[in-house]
Design a protein around this motif. Structure first.
Motif, PDB file in Angstrom:
ATOM      1  N   ALA A 224       1.052  -1.750  -0.101  1.00  0.00           N
ATOM      2  CA  ALA A 224      -0.298   0.005   0.214  1.00  0.00           C
ATOM      3  C   ALA A 224       1.224   1.561   0.350  1.00  0.00           C
ATOM      4  O   ALA A 224       0.892   2.167  -0.902  1.00  0.00           O
ATOM      5  CB  ALA A 224      -0.918   0.135   1.560  1.00  0.00           C
ATOM      6  N   GLY A 225       2.050   1.239   0.686  1.00  0.00           N
ATOM      7  CA  GLY A 225       2.395   2.784   0.879  1.00  0.00           C
ATOM      8  C   GLY A 225       4.194   2.719  -0.395  1.00  0.00           C
ATOM      9  O   GLY A 225       3.138   3.995  -0.840  1.00  0.00           O
ATOM     10  N   LEU A 226       3.847   1.239  -1.133  1.00  0.00           N
ATOM     11  CA  LEU A 226       4.674   1.896  -2.081  1.00  0.00           C
ATOM     12  C   LEU A 226       3.396   2.113  -3.196  1.00  0.00           C
ATOM     13  O   LEU A 226       3.940   3.293  -4.437  1.00  0.00           O
ATOM     14  CB  LEU A 226       5.253   0.444  -3.269  1.00  0.00           C
ATOM     15  CG  LEU A 226       6.928  -0.082  -1.952  1.00  0.00           C
ATOM     16  CD1 LEU A 226       7.168  -0.916  -2.250  1.00  0.00           C
ATOM     17  CD2 LEU A 226       7.595   0.685  -2.710  1.00  0.00           C
ATOM     18  N   ALA A 227       2.399   1.480  -3.641  1.00  0.00           N
ATOM     19  CA  ALA A 227       1.681   1.763  -4.635  1.00  0.00           C
ATOM     20  C   ALA A 227       1.306   3.344  -4.366  1.00  0.00           C
ATOM     21  O   ALA A 227       1.114   4.236  -5.495  1.00  0.00           O
ATOM     22  CB  ALA A 227       0.612   1.115  -4.339  1.00  0.00           C
ATOM     23  N   GLY A 228       0.756   4.470  -3.035  1.00  0.00           N
ATOM     24  CA  GLY A 228       0.955   5.602  -2.606  1.00  0.00           C
ATOM     25  C   GLY A 228       2.048   6.021  -2.793  1.00  0.00           C
ATOM     26  O   GLY A 228       1.830   7.406  -2.575  1.00  0.00           O
ATOM     27  N   GLY A 229       2.772   5.929  -2.724  1.00  0.00           N
ATOM     28  CA  GLY A 229       4.098   6.719  -2.752  1.00  0.00           C
ATOM     29  C   GLY A 229       4.924   6.976  -1.795  1.00  0.00           C
ATOM     30  O   GLY A 229       5.412   7.988  -1.763  1.00  0.00           O
ATOM     31  N   TRP A 230       4.460   6.402  -0.363  1.00  0.00           N
ATOM     32  CA  TRP A 230       4.560   6.611   0.664  1.00  0.00           C
ATOM     33  C   TRP A 230       5.602   6.211   0.961  1.00  0.00           C
ATOM     34  O   TRP A 230       5.519   4.945   1.705  1.00  0.00           O
ATOM     35  CB  TRP A 230       3.615   6.341   1.455  1.00  0.00           C
ATOM     36  CG  TRP A 230       3.733   7.150   2.855  1.00  0.00           C
ATOM     37  CD1 TRP A 230       4.575   8.417   3.308  1.00  0.00           C
ATOM     38  CD2 TRP A 230       3.129   7.209   4.028  1.00  0.00           C
ATOM     39  NE1 TRP A 230       4.438   9.003   4.675  1.00  0.00           N
ATOM     40  CE2 TRP A 230       3.897   8.167   5.500  1.00  0.00           C
ATOM     41  CE3 TRP A 230       2.259   6.927   4.755  1.00  0.00           C
ATOM     42  CZ2 TRP A 230       2.953   8.290   6.632  1.00  0.00           C
ATOM     43  CZ3 TRP A 230       1.611   6.177   6.250  1.00  0.00           C
ATOM     44  CH2 TRP A 230       1.670   7.451   7.013  1.00  0.00           C
ATOM     45  N   ARG A 231       6.845   6.352   0.980  1.00  0.00           N
ATOM     46  CA  ARG A 231       7.999   5.923   1.801  1.00  0.00           C
ATOM     47  C   ARG A 231       8.056   5.407   3.062  1.00  0.00           C
ATOM     48  O   ARG A 231       8.821   3.616   3.318  1.00  0.00           O
ATOM     49  CB  ARG A 231       9.271   6.587   0.940  1.00  0.00           C
ATOM     50  CG  ARG A 231      10.578   5.093   1.491  1.00  0.00           C
ATOM     51  CD  ARG A 231      11.801   5.588   1.013  1.00  0.00           C
ATOM     52  NE  ARG A 231      12.059   7.392   1.764  1.00  0.00           N
ATOM     53  CZ  ARG A 231      13.366   7.287   2.020  1.00  0.00           C
ATOM     54  NH1 ARG A 231      14.296   6.810   0.844  1.00  0.00           N
ATOM     55  NH2 ARG A 231      13.859   8.569   2.692  1.00  0.00           N
ATOM     56  N   PRO A 232       7.681   5.706   3.712  1.00  0.00           N
ATOM     57  CA  PRO A 232       7.704   5.674   5.607  1.00  0.00           C
ATOM     58  C   PRO A 232       6.632   4.411   5.765  1.00  0.00           C
ATOM     59  O   PRO A 232       7.046   3.511   6.532  1.00  0.00           O
ATOM     60  CB  PRO A 232       7.189   6.841   6.706  1.00  0.00           C
ATOM     61  CG  PRO A 232       6.721   7.937   5.600  1.00  0.00           C
ATOM     62  CD  PRO A 232       7.778   7.320   4.189  1.00  0.00           C
TER      63      PRO A 232
END
Length: 871
Positions: free
Chosen positions: A244-252
């Motif tokens: 989910a983080g990768l797909a949304g561009g949120w690295r943390p």
């Protein structure tokens, strides 16, 4: 403790009848023929990397989507039955699901390779449906089953099936270009993690909880069940957060998720290490290969976590390449080899003697094969010169081929017994054998059909004379950011064209010319020269990697009579035209280009301001290197900004200099009946529009002639600034008019369709995409600036934001929302279409302060700029 009833091969409990045993053997035999077939095709594609541009992608997906997926579907169902003590599913439906998985894989691979989006969609839908049915069966098995201490392991298979469904949807978005270039890298990373660590990694971990002690011939640790549950929470939950983080561009979020996944793998590895005893294993070959695979999984996950923590997501496509061989070969291939070394003799043998014979065949030379395979993986992973990587690939291939030869011998040996059983029972397996033949013939046909042509033979040195003695042009072509730059090359008919292709991107790309040569796959910094020879007709070029062409990585080569050429045979005279081929915002503007002056000129003296505006078609450079015919007021789009005070009178004379179109004008700052001043005037006519500015604010003006969507969208708009009474002086005062940019011939069907669908090619401030990124606004530290903003649309508003500052003053639609004497601050001036206002801020120190439309679709597509602050 481990008991016979927990035997994953189904050795405990009542022995199956001859009919059931024969059916199970036949299904496993056919499935492993499928696995071997997919692996052989993958090796064939891998060996063709220098002649097939996307052979690396094809090899990976033949192996993972074909071989690994087939093995996981068969064995996860088999193990789930044994661990849950559930009834064996109907073999006919199991065979149908397996056939659907393989047919879907063939459809996806063929559709992507042959550039058939419909076939890709059908294959993806079939694959997702088959895996969804597999997940349904796994869930249904748990209802009413007797269960046992190994019951939690089935949850790994269910989570893995869900991961593959997510990965398949992401893969479809990437392959068809529906992800778009802006989100391509993030979704690709999410796809890789969901498939490799979810569909592959989770079943491997789950199976090892019971297969590892089984292979060693030791008792299962008492805490295995409890730890298995915790490991699934960490790995499955962590992977979900990471994807989910990768797909949304949120690295943390991605780092947090992968930290949980790594912790789960480490806990499992510690448990497996404590299970080892000094007594000889039942199969030393299988034990060592499974141990090596688990080690590479841990290494790959840790390296992946380090890369995620150290690199921005935009740079991760190149950095993430190192863990791929670790997971692909070190984990997946080695798990398949190790598990099949132990399991094939169990499920294919008809008795202990045959089992021992088959195992002896599969274990021949296992230690040298183990060393060769793992040394090869290490050479692929370590940052060594190219010869080391080539040697690593050869070693890996040698290890895989050696096992395949032994596996084929075992399958042939067992196949004789299977045929004899089939003759006695009258059974046939047309569905599965048909799938085998279909997979082999279809994929081989695709390989053969696309292996022809000149892929490297067309490479030649730049600047040499052409055999025909004609004009030679060499054009520098750059591959980066899911774009080919330039996106369009215009040449005269007969020009001998050469393309010097350089990949400056972190991820690999190639360039294939329609009906002509292609580069090999280029790593970052690699270059090749393609010699197209004399160009007689229009051609297209594209990156052959799946999804890249659909995402917009294309280039048009257009033959035009009288196109500019260089008789010396040198130089790049590429003309980027305003068409539907897309924009390259990183390109350069034309020589001598200057950004529009954003400074707000002081209001002229007096109370009556006379202005003459000429409506005409004007060619404007609307983006770097892209010139477009626009409909303008005063020769610019947007038109000139009018500035005055409350009570001032504006007398605007509109002159229609257009040669075939009527125009009008509408000033939002005035209050009067629109019948006459806003009427449409024909070419050569004039009208006088007189209004009094009775209210302060930032106002829009635009063409009043229908269809206004087209007139405003093609540039006929501008701003009127009426200062509020008592407005304080500032060091700098700017005007920014936000608008959408639609490329193409004004009024054409293609352009109007984009306007009606609200899909502009770019967004801009003051009519030109990216202009203030190339030529920033300049202030000094400590100076106070006021930014007037008007949203011209015609369909989208704006959310104006300056990075690194806080607004202490916000004025919107005629009223102050925030003043400097208050304790609060603001971050965005949000304006709907046709609204206006201003913000004020002070830049605290030297540096570069980007300003953007905080709708990131707009910002990434041109609606951004820079304020350069000096000491």
């Amino acid at each position: 403790m481990y008991t016979k009833n927990d035997d994953p091969a189904g050795g405990g409990g009542r022995p199956p009848s001859r009919f059931k045993a024969s059916g199970l053997r036949s299904r496993h035999l056919t499935a492993h023929v499928l696995v071997a077939t997919w692996v052989m095709l993958a090796l064939l594609a891998a060996s063709a990397q220098q002649t097939l541009p996307a052979a690396r992608w094809l090899a990976i997906h033949l192996f993972l989507l074909g071989a690994a997926t087939t093995a996981i579907v068969v064995w996860s169902e088999h193990f789930a039955v044994a661990m849950l003590h559930a009834p064996q599913p109907d073999r006919r439906w199991s065979n149908t699901r397996l056939a659907g998985v393989n047919a879907g894989a063939v459809g996806v691979l063929t559709g992507i390779w042959a550039d058939l989006p419909v076939l890709t969609g059908i294959g993806s839908a079939l694959l997702i449906t088959a895996i969804g049915a597999h997940l349904f069966v796994l869930v249904r098995m748990g209802r009413g089953a007797l269960g046992g201490r190994l019951t939690p392991i089935a949850d790994y298979y269910r989570a893995a099936a869900a991961a593959l469904i997510i990965g398949a949807v992401l893969g479809w978005l990437l392959a068809t270009g529906k992800a778009g270039p802006a989100n391509y890298s993030e979704l690709k990373l999410a796809h890789v993690h969901a498939t490799l660590l979810g569909w592959i990694g989770l079943p491997v971990l789950g199976t090892l909880f019971m297969l590892w002690p089984t292979v060693l011939g030791v008792r299962m640790a008492e805490r295995t069940t409890r730890l298995a549950r915790w490991v699934l929470v960490l790995t499955g939950g962590g992977l979900l957060i990471a994807v989910a983080g990768l797909a949304g561009g949120w690295r943390p979020a991605a780092v947090l998720g992968m930290t949980g996944y790594a912790a789960g793998v480490a806990i499992a590895a510690q448990l497996f290490a404590r299970t080892v005893r000094r007594r000889p294993a039942i199969s030393a070959a299988a034990a060592w290969m499974l141990a090596a695979a688990l080690g590479w999984l841990l290494v790959g996950v840790v390296v992946d976590l380090v890369f995620l923590a150290a690199h921005p997501l935009a740079e991760l496509q190149g950095a993430i390449g190192s863990p791929i061989p670790v997971l692909l070969v070190g984990l997946v291939a080695q798990v398949l080899i190790g598990a099949l070394t132990y399991l094939l003799p169990i499920v294919l043998a008809s008795g202990p003697k045959e089992r021992a014979a088959l195992r002896a065949i599969l274990e021949r030379g296992w230690l040298p094969r183990l060393v060769v395979l793992n040394v090869g993986v290490a050479l692929l992973v370590l940052p060594l010169p190219d010869p080391a990587g080539t040697a690593g690939m050869l070693l890996v291939g040698a290890g895989a081929v050696a096992f395949l030869a032994l596996a084929v011998r075992v399958l042939v040996h067992s196949g004789r017994g299977f045929l004899q059983d089939a003759e006695r029972t009258g059974e046939r397996r047309p569905v599965l054998w048909g799938t085998v033949a279909g997979a082999v013939l279809t994929v081989l046909a695709v390989l053969v059909a696309n292996s022809g042509g000149d892929t490297n033979g067309g490479v030649s040195a730049a600047g040499t004379a052409g055999p025909g003695g004609g004009t030679v042009r060499t054009v520098a072509v750059t591959l980066a950011d899911m774009r080919i730059r330039p996106a369009r090359i215009e040449v005269a008919a007969g020009t001998e064209l050469r393309l010097k292709v350089t990949n400056t991107d972190a991820q690999r790309h190639d360039l294939k010319v329609e009906g002509g040569p292609a580069t090999p796959m280029l790593a970052q910094g690699d270059s090749r020269v393609l010699d197209l020879g004399p160009v007689a007709g229009n051609r297209e070029a594209w990156c052959t990697l799946p999804g890249h062409r659909a995402a917009g990585m294309t280039m048009d080569i257009v033959v035009k009579d009288g196109a500019a050429t260089d008789s010396s045979g040198h130089g790049d005279h590429t003309t980027a035209a305003a068409d539907d081929s897309g924009l390259d915002l990183s390109a350069d503007f034309s020589t001598g280009w200057q950004a529009r002056d954003a400074d707000l000129a002081p209001a002229p003296g007096g109370t009556v301001h006379k202005v003459e505006l000429h409506a005409a078609h004007t060619t404007v450079e609307v983006a770097p290197g892209v010139k477009q015919q626009m409909w303008t007021f005063g020769g610019s789009a947007p038109g000139p900004t009018l500035h005055g005070k409350v009570g001032d009178v504006f007398e605007v004379t509109l002159v229609n200099d257009d040669d075939g179109m009527g125009h009008g004008i509408d000033f939002h700052a005035g209050s009067l009946a629109p019948d006459r001043p806003m009427r449409t005037i024909q070419p050569g006519e004039r009208l006088v529009y007189r209004f009094r500015a009775e209210k302060a604010g930032a106002w829009l003006y635009h063409c009043s002639t229908a269809p206004m969507l087209q007139h405003i969208g093609n540039g006929m708009h501008g701003a009127v600034v009426i200062d509020p009474p008592g407005l304080a002086k500032v060091d700098h005062e700017y005007v920014l008019v936000s608008s959408e940019l639609y490329l193409g011939t004004p009024g054409s069907t293609a352009q109007v369709t984009k306007m009606r669908e609200g899909t502009p090619d770019a967004w801009a401030f003051n009519g030109v995409a990216d202009q203030y990124a190339k030529q920033p606004l300049k202030v000094k530290a400590g100076e106070r600036a006021r930014f007037w903003v008007v949203a011209a649309g015609p369909s989208d508003g704006t959310a104006f934001h300056i990075v690194g500052t806080v607004f202490d003053t916000v004025y919107k639609e005629g009223t102050y929302l925030l003043k400097p004497d208050g304790p609060g601050g603001s971050q965005v001036l949000d304006l709907a279409t046709a609204q206006g206002g201003f913000i004020e801020t002070t830049f605290p120190e030297a540096g570069h302060y980007p300003f953007v439309d905080h709708d990131m679709r707009h910002a990434e597509a041109g609606a951004h700029g820079m304020v350069e602050v000096s000491d």
